[in-house]
Design a protein around this motif. Structure first.
Motif, PDB file in Angstrom:
ATOM      1  N   GLY A 166       3.531   7.039  -1.977  1.00 57.39           N
ATOM      2  CA  GLY A 166       4.974   7.261  -2.005  1.00 57.39           C
ATOM      3  C   GLY A 166       5.578   7.097  -3.390  1.00 57.39           C
ATOM      4  N   ILE A 167       6.630   7.878  -3.652  1.00 54.96           N
ATOM      5  CA  ILE A 167       7.511   7.613  -4.791  1.00 54.96           C
ATOM      6  C   ILE A 167       8.892   7.357  -4.217  1.00 54.96           C
ATOM      7  CG2 ILE A 167       6.187   8.907  -6.496  1.00 54.96           C
ATOM      8  CD1 ILE A 167       8.098  11.242  -6.146  1.00 54.96           C
ATOM      9  N   PHE A 168       9.635   6.440  -4.823  1.00 61.17           N
ATOM     10  CA  PHE A 168      10.833   5.910  -4.184  1.00 61.17           C
ATOM     11  C   PHE A 168      12.045   5.897  -5.114  1.00 61.17           C
ATOM     12  CE2 PHE A 168       7.065   3.976  -2.343  1.00 61.17           C
ATOM     13  CZ  PHE A 168       7.262   4.199  -0.993  1.00 61.17           C
ATOM     14  N   GLU A 169      13.212   5.995  -4.502  1.00 61.94           N
ATOM     15  CA  GLU A 169      14.495   5.877  -5.193  1.00 61.94           C
ATOM     16  C   GLU A 169      15.318   4.875  -4.387  1.00 61.94           C
ATOM     17  OE1 GLU A 169      16.703   9.435  -6.883  1.00 61.94           O
ATOM     18  OE2 GLU A 169      17.938   9.011  -5.129  1.00 61.94           O
ATOM     19  N   LEU A 170      15.329   3.631  -4.832  1.00 57.39           N
ATOM     20  CA  LEU A 170      15.957   2.538  -4.084  1.00 57.39           C
ATOM     21  C   LEU A 170      17.335   2.221  -4.643  1.00 57.39           C
ATOM     22  CD1 LEU A 170      15.876   0.325  -1.950  1.00 57.39           C
ATOM     23  CD2 LEU A 170      14.584  -1.097  -3.580  1.00 57.39           C
ATOM     24  N   MET A 171      18.359   2.411  -3.821  1.00 56.24           N
ATOM     25  CA  MET A 171      19.739   2.123  -4.206  1.00 56.24           C
ATOM     26  C   MET A 171      20.286   0.996  -3.329  1.00 56.24           C
ATOM     27  SD  MET A 171      23.129   4.582  -4.070  1.00 56.24           S
ATOM     28  CE  MET A 171      23.348   4.358  -2.296  1.00 56.24           C
ATOM     29  N   THR A 172      20.661  -0.103  -3.952  1.00 56.65           N
ATOM     30  CA  THR A 172      21.307  -1.190  -3.211  1.00 56.65           C
ATOM     31  C   THR A 172      22.819  -1.003  -3.287  1.00 56.65           C
ATOM     32  OG1 THR A 172      21.240  -2.575  -5.193  1.00 56.65           O
ATOM     33  CG2 THR A 172      19.436  -2.814  -3.616  1.00 56.65           C
ATOM     34  N   VAL A 173      23.496  -1.352  -2.212  1.00 54.25           N
ATOM     35  CA  VAL A 173      24.947  -1.175  -2.139  1.00 54.25           C
ATOM     36  C   VAL A 173      25.619  -2.473  -2.592  1.00 54.25           C
ATOM     37  CG1 VAL A 173      26.903  -0.636  -0.637  1.00 54.25           C
ATOM     38  CG2 VAL A 173      24.695   0.491  -0.268  1.00 54.25           C
ATOM     39  N   GLU A 193       0.803  -1.219   0.000  1.00 52.06           N
ATOM     40  CA  GLU A 193       0.000   0.000   0.000  1.00 52.06           C
ATOM     41  C   GLU A 193       0.838   1.272   0.000  1.00 52.06           C
ATOM     42  OE1 GLU A 193      -2.420  -1.419   3.508  1.00 52.06           O
ATOM     43  OE2 GLU A 193      -3.990  -0.503   2.289  1.00 52.06           O
ATOM     44  N   LEU A 194       2.146   1.136   0.146  1.00 49.79           N
ATOM     45  CA  LEU A 194       2.997   2.325   0.224  1.00 49.79           C
ATOM     46  C   LEU A 194       3.198   2.990  -1.129  1.00 49.79           C
ATOM     47  CD1 LEU A 194       5.778   1.046   2.672  1.00 49.79           C
ATOM     48  CD2 LEU A 194       3.791   2.472   3.201  1.00 49.79           C
ATOM     49  N   GLY A 195       3.133   2.204  -2.205  1.00 50.66           N
ATOM     50  CA  GLY A 195       3.310   2.776  -3.531  1.00 50.66           C
ATOM     51  C   GLY A 195       4.491   2.220  -4.298  1.00 50.66           C
ATOM     52  N   PHE A 196       5.107   1.144  -3.806  1.00 46.00           N
ATOM     53  CA  PHE A 196       6.236   0.543  -4.513  1.00 46.00           C
ATOM     54  C   PHE A 196       5.807   0.024  -5.882  1.00 46.00           C
ATOM     55  CE2 PHE A 196       8.020  -0.241  -0.169  1.00 46.00           C
ATOM     56  CZ  PHE A 196       9.235   0.377  -0.369  1.00 46.00           C
ATOM     57  N   SER A 197       6.704   0.141  -6.857  1.00 44.27           N
ATOM     58  CA  SER A 197       6.513  -0.609  -8.092  1.00 44.27           C
ATOM     59  C   SER A 197       6.757  -2.079  -7.765  1.00 44.27           C
ATOM     60  CB  SER A 197       7.502  -0.142  -9.165  1.00 44.27           C
ATOM     61  OG  SER A 197       8.839  -0.430  -8.772  1.00 44.27           O
ATOM     62  N   SER A 198       6.223  -2.972  -8.594  1.00 48.12           N
ATOM     63  CA  SER A 198       6.344  -4.405  -8.299  1.00 48.12           C
ATOM     64  C   SER A 198       7.801  -4.835  -8.209  1.00 48.12           C
ATOM     65  CB  SER A 198       5.610  -5.220  -9.362  1.00 48.12           C
ATOM     66  OG  SER A 198       6.117  -4.919 -10.656  1.00 48.12           O
ATOM     67  N   GLU A 199       8.660  -4.263  -9.067  1.00 46.29           N
ATOM     68  CA  GLU A 199      10.078  -4.632  -9.063  1.00 46.29           C
ATOM     69  C   GLU A 199      10.761  -4.148  -7.786  1.00 46.29           C
ATOM     70  OE1 GLU A 199      14.097  -3.683 -11.706  1.00 46.29           O
ATOM     71  OE2 GLU A 199      12.110  -3.266 -12.541  1.00 46.29           O
ATOM     72  N   ASP A 200      10.517  -2.889  -7.413  1.00 44.69           N
ATOM     73  CA  ASP A 200      11.130  -2.356  -6.196  1.00 44.69           C
ATOM     74  C   ASP A 200      10.613  -3.067  -4.952  1.00 44.69           C
ATOM     75  OD1 ASP A 200      12.738  -0.601  -7.495  1.00 44.69           O
ATOM     76  OD2 ASP A 200      11.509   1.184  -7.133  1.00 44.69           O
ATOM     77  N   GLN A 201       9.333  -3.443  -4.963  1.00 46.77           N
ATOM     78  CA  GLN A 201       8.789  -4.127  -3.789  1.00 46.77           C
ATOM     79  C   GLN A 201       9.448  -5.486  -3.591  1.00 46.77           C
ATOM     80  OE1 GLN A 201       4.530  -4.129  -3.387  1.00 46.77           O
ATOM     81  NE2 GLN A 201       4.531  -5.918  -2.060  1.00 46.77           N
ATOM     82  N   THR A 226      15.176   6.966 -10.408  1.00 47.22           N
ATOM     83  CA  THR A 226      15.191   8.177  -9.588  1.00 47.22           C
ATOM     84  C   THR A 226      13.780   8.477  -9.103  1.00 47.22           C
ATOM     85  OG1 THR A 226      14.813   9.627 -11.472  1.00 47.22           O
ATOM     86  CG2 THR A 226      17.104   9.096 -10.936  1.00 47.22           C
ATOM     87  N   LEU A 227      13.676   9.419  -8.160  1.00 41.40           N
ATOM     88  CA  LEU A 227      12.364   9.827  -7.665  1.00 41.40           C
ATOM     89  C   LEU A 227      11.483  10.317  -8.810  1.00 41.40           C
ATOM     90  CD1 LEU A 227      13.535  11.726  -4.458  1.00 41.40           C
ATOM     91  CD2 LEU A 227      12.075   9.705  -4.468  1.00 41.40           C
ATOM     92  N   ARG A 228      12.078  11.104  -9.721  1.00 33.62           N
ATOM     93  CA  ARG A 228      11.319  11.636 -10.840  1.00 33.62           C
ATOM     94  C   ARG A 228      10.808  10.497 -11.733  1.00 33.62           C
ATOM     95  NH1 ARG A 228      11.832  16.440 -13.645  1.00 33.62           N
ATOM     96  NH2 ARG A 228      11.785  17.347 -11.560  1.00 33.62           N
ATOM     97  N   GLU A 229      11.674   9.525 -12.010  1.00 28.08           N
ATOM     98  CA  GLU A 229      11.277   8.416 -12.884  1.00 28.08           C
ATOM     99  C   GLU A 229      10.181   7.563 -12.257  1.00 28.08           C
ATOM    100  OE1 GLU A 229      15.560   7.778 -15.197  1.00 28.08           O
ATOM    101  OE2 GLU A 229      15.086   6.644 -13.393  1.00 28.08           O
ATOM    102  N   ASP A 230      10.300   7.290 -10.952  1.00 31.91           N
ATOM    103  CA  ASP A 230       9.269   6.501 -10.277  1.00 31.91           C
ATOM    104  C   ASP A 230       7.953   7.268 -10.259  1.00 31.91           C
ATOM    105  OD1 ASP A 230       8.503   4.122  -8.886  1.00 31.91           O
ATOM    106  OD2 ASP A 230       8.420   5.301  -7.049  1.00 31.91           O
ATOM    107  N   GLY A 231       8.051   8.598 -10.064  1.00 28.04           N
ATOM    108  CA  GLY A 231       6.851   9.418 -10.113  1.00 28.04           C
ATOM    109  C   GLY A 231       6.197   9.405 -11.482  1.00 28.04           C
ATOM    110  N   MET A 232       7.019   9.448 -12.539  1.00 22.21           N
ATOM    111  CA  MET A 232       6.481   9.443 -13.893  1.00 22.21           C
ATOM    112  C   MET A 232       5.745   8.140 -14.200  1.00 22.21           C
ATOM    113  SD  MET A 232       6.867  12.311 -15.223  1.00 22.21           S
ATOM    114  CE  MET A 232       6.228  11.763 -16.781  1.00 22.21           C
ATOM    115  N   LEU A 233       6.225   7.026 -13.656  1.00 23.65           N
ATOM    116  CA  LEU A 233       5.522   5.753 -13.843  1.00 23.65           C
ATOM    117  C   LEU A 233       4.118   5.816 -13.243  1.00 23.65           C
ATOM    118  CD1 LEU A 233       8.342   3.144 -13.082  1.00 23.65           C
ATOM    119  CD2 LEU A 233       7.373   3.742 -15.314  1.00 23.65           C
TER     120      LEU A 233
END
Length: 573
Positions: A510-517, A303-311, A545-552
């Motif tokens: 939410g819109i998200f920018e997920l970076m894995t190390v 319910e937070l707003g993750f895309s399926s891939e990011d979730q 990026t936040l902008r790209e996730d928002g655009m989706l």
């Protein structure tokens, strides 16, 4: 309101002989014009009764039907689904059988609601079909109609049944309240109570009481934006402010220094925690009450707003045995809600979870939570040193504010603990130089950090007044898209209605920018390179990026381009 399901339901009822084709057409037109469900239109036009409709739909989908007018739900079962969740998904819990919850729904094709309930409650959901109006009446009957709840709340408030909390966290006695009687006039008490109740009913996150010389301004922050509402007369300013300070356990005689307080109150049957801040101004004290709706924090990851891939990626990350997972963003970007959703997701009997928070916004069952109190020396760092001796598997730190807290968190991660925390940075890659700037050694950051996720909140298009939207050329140019690329898009825009107070938006996501190390990012951390270099490498590994996730979310019809543009800064490649 009709939608594709309405047409499908009309076809089912027609094939079952419940209504004729002409009646189906008339019902569809009525549902579309009045923006009501097709089944409601069929009933109101007198084509079929509610029990017949529910029974036909149930038989078609292989489910049971039930007449809610004759059903009383036990309190233990009712408590499994909070009032807000029942209203949101239009469901009524009926029976609990082992790890399965039987719920009444009106739309058997609303798989999103069923799946969300399953994720939220961590139980199997067995749907049964009931009439939509019966479900609404059942919710009001079992959870209490709003009008009755309002009257009851005001009665309780007037009789002094609210729990007042002073600065030390101790409940004030009736005698202590009587000593501050100058603000205890019944009209003022009811006025303040109504201000709080109306703010809650309008989904406000903050109430602003602002003396402006000739005017006493009241504003509610709803979905991130301030809306002015009709305020009380200027002559009541002093009494209203004093009343709020009494409720928050503040010193009403002190008007020269900032003060903080807390109010616990029940509104419409739900426990609300108000964090109160008073700031001296030239025309009087400005008071802000932040509304912490504890039931509103009961969100699942879906319910937070993750895309399926990011979730999928984040679900794997939060189940790692050790490491640091950071969430970044400004105040009010939903970081705490995300943290609670993560803890709720991994909360199992075989894991010990301890949190250190300032404040504890919601009590999570099965989790040990520590409330920071700097006045007595119980800081983040002091709490962390002690809880490591409690042998936890997972630690949640409300915020990394200084070197001592950061070092303890990273050392905990390196010694086998999974650590969640937050930082105030504009994007995900900037968290790394921020930690190094605080004083953490680069090799420790590289060894302990597993991921950084930046997030923002954008307003969602109101579902009641959403309409297809054809963007002008200048918006397309700003979005970097052509009209050919919009063929499969679902661009929408809210026209404004009563449900959204004519804003065109209702709720936030939410819109998200997920970076894995990964290994390459670790090498850059060792070299102490700028955040821009880390960003380039992270982008190469698929970071949106936040902008790209928002655009989706814009292209899928969840929010608007203007909302994403206003919320995100221009991405740096």
């Amino acid at each position: 309101m009709l939608g594709s399901n309405g047409s499908y339901f009309a076809e089912i009822l027609t094939q079952a002989g419940v209504i004729t084709e002409d009646q189906a057409k008339a019902a569809e037109e009525a549902a579309e014009q009045r923006r009501i469900p097709l089944t409601t239109a069929v009933k109101e036009l007198g084509f079929a009764d509610r029990n017949c409709i529910s029974q036909v739909l149930a038989e078609h989908f292989g489910l049971r039907s039930i007449d809610l007018a004759t059903v009383d739900v036990e309190k233990d079962v009712l408590s499994l689904i909070p009032h807000s969740v029942a209203r949101r998904y239009k469901v009524v819990p009926l029976e609990k059988k082992d790890d399965t919850l039987v719920v009444a729904i009106s739309d058997p094709l609303n798989l999103h609601s069923i799946d969300s309930l399953r994720m939220l409650l961590k139980m199997h959901i067995e749907p049964v079909i009931a009439d939509a109006d019966d479900i609404q009446k059942s919710i009001e009957r079992h959870y209490g109609a709003e009008e009755e709840a309002v009257a009851k709340m005001l009665e309780e408030i007037s009789s002094g049944d609210i729990q007042f909390i002073d600065e030390s966290g101790k409940a004030m006695t009736a005698e202590e309240q009587e000593e501050k009687a100058e603000a205890e006039e019944a009209p003022v008490i009811k006025l303040v109570s109504l201000l709080i109740m109306e703010a809650f009913r309008n989904r406000a996150s903050d109430i602003h009481l602002e003396p402006l010389g000739r005017k006493f301004r009241i504003r509610y922050r709803i979905d991130g934006y301030c809306h002015e509402v009709e305020g009380p007369p200027r002559r009541l300013q002093s009494s209203v402010l004093s009343r709020v300070k009494i409720m928050a356990g503040m010193d009403i005689a002190e008007k020269r220094l900032p003060q903080d307080g807390r109010i616990l109150i029940k509104v419409l049957g739900r426990e609300i925690d108000l964090r109160v801040s008073a700031l001296p101004g030239s025309h009087g004290e400005s008071i802000v009450m932040r509304i912490l709706d504890k039931e509103g924090l009961l969100l699942g990851l879906s319910e937070l707003g993750f895309s399926s891939e990011d979730q999928k990626t984040y679900e794997k990350l939060i189940q790692l045995p050790h490491g640091v997972l950071l969430i970044t963003g400004p105040t009010g970007s939903g970081k705490t809600t995300t943290l609670y959703a993560c803890l709720n997701y991994i909360n199992r009997p075989d894991r010990k979870i301890i949190t250190v928070e300032d404040p504890v916004e919601y009590t999570l069952s099965g989790i040990n939570q520590v409330h920071v109190n700097e006045d007595i020396g119980l800081t983040f760092a002091a709490s962390l040193r002690s809880i490591l001796r409690q042998a936890p598997n997972v630690i949640m730190i409300g915020e990394i504010r200084d070197l001592e807290t950061a070092e303890i968190a990273i050392n905990a991660a390196l010694t086998g603990h999974l650590v969640f925390s937050t930082l105030h940075t504009n994007d995900a890659p900037s968290a790394i130089p921020r930690l190094i700037d605080i004083g953490v050694k680069p090799f420790l950051v590289a060894s302990a950090l597993q991921s950084v996720m930046a997030q923002r909140l954008v307003r969602k298009i109101c579902p009641e007044c959403a309409q297809p939207y054809d963007p002008p050329d200048y918006e397309l140019q700003a979005m970097g898209l052509t009209r050919d690329e919009l063929k499969n898009a679902n661009l929408r825009k809210g026209t404004g209605c009563r449900s959204c107070s004519n804003t065109g938006y209702r709720g936030r996501i939410g819109i998200f920018e997920l970076m894995t190390v990964n290994d390459d990012v670790q090498k850059l951390i060792y070299k102490c390179v700028p955040a821009t270099e880390i960003r380039k490498v992270a982008r190469q590994y698929g970071m949106k990026t936040l902008r790209e996730d928002g655009m989706l979310k814009v292209l899928s019809g969840v929010t608007t381009f203007a909302e994403v543009m206003e919320t995100t800064i221009k991405d740096v490649d």
